[in-house]
Each structure stands twice: as C-alpha cells, then as structure tokens.
Design an enzyme around this catalytic site. Structure first.
Site, mmCIF file in Angstrom:
data_model
loop_
_atom_site.group_PDB
_atom_site.id
_atom_site.type_symbol
_atom_site.label_atom_id
_atom_site.label_comp_id
_atom_site.label_asym_id
_atom_site.label_seq_id
_atom_site.Cartn_x
_atom_site.Cartn_y
_atom_site.Cartn_z
ATOM 1 N N ARG A 147 7.537 -8.041 -0.183
ATOM 2 C CA ARG A 147 8.059 -8.745 0.998
ATOM 3 C C ARG A 147 8.992 -9.894 0.644
ATOM 4 N NH1 ARG A 147 2.630 -10.343 3.993
ATOM 5 N NH2 ARG A 147 2.136 -10.876 1.829
ATOM 6 N N TYR A 199 -12.574 -3.214 3.751
ATOM 7 C CA TYR A 199 -11.878 -3.132 2.468
ATOM 8 C C TYR A 199 -12.395 -1.947 1.657
ATOM 9 C CZ TYR A 199 -9.862 -4.310 -2.025
ATOM 10 O OH TYR A 199 -9.166 -4.248 -3.206
ATOM 11 N N VAL A 226 -9.742 -8.129 -11.477
ATOM 12 C CA VAL A 226 -8.591 -8.253 -12.365
ATOM 13 C C VAL A 226 -8.007 -9.646 -12.179
ATOM 14 C CG1 VAL A 226 -6.376 -7.262 -13.051
ATOM 15 C CG2 VAL A 226 -8.139 -5.800 -12.028
#
Length: 257
Positions: A33, A148, A181
């Site tokens: 974006r 999620y 991560v």
C-alpha cells in the site's frame, strides 16, 4: 529471467522473499500500500542485485486493489512465474472485541484476495506449463484461533485443493505455515510479545530459504522449522477442548500469529 510477484513485499516475510528471490536473480513485482516504501525497497534491490523491480501500489482490502494485481498477473506479455500471496494482518482481541468491519476486512485480504490472485496467476501458468504459488498461512491454521486462524485454515485447504486440481500441469502450489517470526506483524497489530520464549521466534530469511526448498520438493504444505513441526505433531493428538482453552488464553496475551 523469471519474474516473481510478492504481496505485502515491503516488510517481514514478504521483504525476505524479495531479498532472497532478487539474490537468486529473479525480477520482481513488489505489491503493497505504501508507494514511497515500495520505491525505496525496489531501488535497493535493483542496485544491489541488478534485477528489475517493478512497483505496484495496491490495497488488497479493496476491489480496486485486488483488480490491479489481477490485471498484472494476467499480463501474458510479461508473465509472472512465481506468486507469493503474503499480505495479511492480525487483530488484537477475542471475538466481539474486534469490530465486524475489521473481521470482514481480514477475510477480504486473507481469503478473497488469495483466491482471486491465485486464480489469475494459475490460469497463465497452466497455459505455459510452469509456475508456482506460495500462499502464506500460519500454524494458527491448525489451532482454534477465531477469524485469524479460520482464515489461515481456509488458505491451507484452498491451496491443497488447487494443487491437487492442477497436478501434472507443471504448476506447483504450497501453503506456508510459519510460527512467530521477527517482523513488524505484531507491532502493527498492537500485540504484546514480551512473554513469548526466545526459542519460539523464527528468522524471516531462514524461513524463506526453507520455504523455497519445500516448494522445489513439491510439498503442498510447509511448516518450515523442526520446533514447529514437533508442536504441530503434538497438536494433532491433543484434545480439541484443551487446545481451545490454551489458544483462547494465548490470544488474549499475544494476539494471533
């Protein structure tokens, strides 16, 4: 020279894919974006590795953004050989604590965009009899973790299904399922991570190396670390009720991953 298109390419796992693929000599189409950040990243990769790095500004939470990337993937004059559907985000809070609008946006980015971009990419790849798609999911796909986890479970099932449908065509698909991560993911979502043990954290560059190796082996699901492979093995035999209680507590502390 082959070309890879990566969504969510300016940070985290997406940026790690871009670095590795540029190092290996692939031209890139970087999608995100933030135009300025995209251009900076593209320039750095071009100058360091001598590859072409195209910039495509698109918000995959919108139809216009998805359509822009679909159009690029459908360009037969400049074909994309590898698609990495990496764009995604997390939300802090349990069900009903997150707005319905945010939940629907998550499904738009994690599911609808992945479906549409995979479709656009695979059509051309199958005609050329070569290509690959990596859809970034999460180990949360194997746990009861609200919207999620459900969206990432959809990514895994969808990817495996399409991989079966195009088997023998020269096109490979793989769902990548990392654990925690070290990226901007948690910071952007406002998720506290102080109590997560050091051993649970993965390095994004090592993750990508393992993922690309699994794709080359023809795997349709990649859990690219022995620690998480062991954890997912334990998950398979644990009672679902116990998992639900544990993940509910974890979500309130750490948010999704």
């Amino acid at each position: 020279m082959t070309t890879a298109l990566i969504t969510g390419a300016t940070a985290g796992i997406g940026a790690a894919f871009a670095r590795r693929l540029a190092t290996d000599g692939h031209n890139l189409v970087l999608v995100a974006r933030d135009t300025e950040r995209l251009r900076t990243h593209a320039t750095e990769l071009h100058d360091r590795h001598g590859i072409e790095a195209e910039v495509l500004t698109a918000d995959l939470a919108t139809d216009a953004g998805i359509e822009a990337v679909e159009k690029r993937l459908s360009d037969r004059r400049h074909p994309v050989d590898l698609l990495v559907n990496n764009a995604g985000f997390g939300s802090k809070g349990a069900f009903l604590e997150v707005s319905l609008a945010d939940e629907l946006t998550m499904l738009k980015v994690h599911c609808e965009a992945v479906l549409r971009l995979t479709s656009a990419a695979v059509a051309g790849m199958r005609a050329r009899e070569r290509g690959g798609v990596v859809n970034v999911a999460s180990v949360a796909a194997f746990l009861p973790r609200g919207t999620y986890g459900a969206s990432k479970a959809w990514v895994v099932q969808f990817t495996q299904g399409v991989a079966k449908d195009v088997a023998g065509s020269g096109v490979r698909l793989m769902a990548l399922c990392p654990g925690f991560v070290r990226t901007e993911f948690h910071e952007r979502a406002g998720l506290g991570t102080e109590k997560i043990p050091d051993w649970m954290w993965l390095d994004a560059d090592k993750l990508v190396t393992a993922a690309l190796a699994d794709l080359a082996r023809g795997r349709t699901v990649s859990v690219p670390d022995p620690r998480y492979k062991a954890l997912m093995g334990a998950v398979k035999i644990a009672p679902r009720g116990l998992l639900g209680g544990i993940t509910s507590k974890a979500r309130s502390k750490y948010g999704p991953q």
